[in-house]
Design a protein around this motif. Structure first.
Motif: not given
Length: 121
Positions: A13-18, A63-68, A85-92, A118-121
């Motif tokens: 889910q959005a906001g989660g981590s992997l 786009s990922v600095k501070g999160r990845f 802090s995953l976002k839907s736009e990180d889906t790839a 896959t990041v679900s919003s």
């Protein structure tokens, strides 16, 4: 032969981590820079980040600095991509890659097969 095998992908889910892992074999791992890339549907592959041979150099896309965060364990021949802090736009599809000389480049020598995130919003 050189093999790079990614693991740890999936649905979150959005906001989660992997945390993605990439296990390397067939090369002198500590002599290679390791990069992470991603390709979203309908888009070109893009650079996510990279780590130099002994972890002294770290590079991230804005786009990922501070999160990845990228790290490596040379004893385990493994590189990691911690994604917070995953976002839907990180889906790839995420790929790891290895290169003897290049770090901030799209032209890495060896590539993994890729893994879906896959990041679900």
């Amino acid at each position: 032969q050189v093999q790079l095998v990614e693991s740890g992908g999936g649905l979150v889910q959005a906001g989660g981590s992997l945390r993605l892992s990439c296990a390397a074999s067939g090369l002198s791992f500590s002599s290679y820079a390791m990069g992470w890339f991603r390709q979203a549907p309908g888009k070109e592959r893009e650079f996510v980040g990279a780590i130099s041979w002994v972890s002294s150099g770290l590079y991230y896309a804005d786009s990922v600095k501070g999160r990845f965060t990228i790290s490596r364990d040379n004893a385990k021949n493994t590189v990691y991509l911690q994604m917070n802090s995953l976002k839907s736009e990180d889906t790839a599809v995420y790929y790891c890659a290895a290169d003897r000389f290049k770090i901030k480049s799209m032209q890495y020598e060896y590539w993994g097969q890729g893994i879906q995130v896959t990041v679900s919003s």
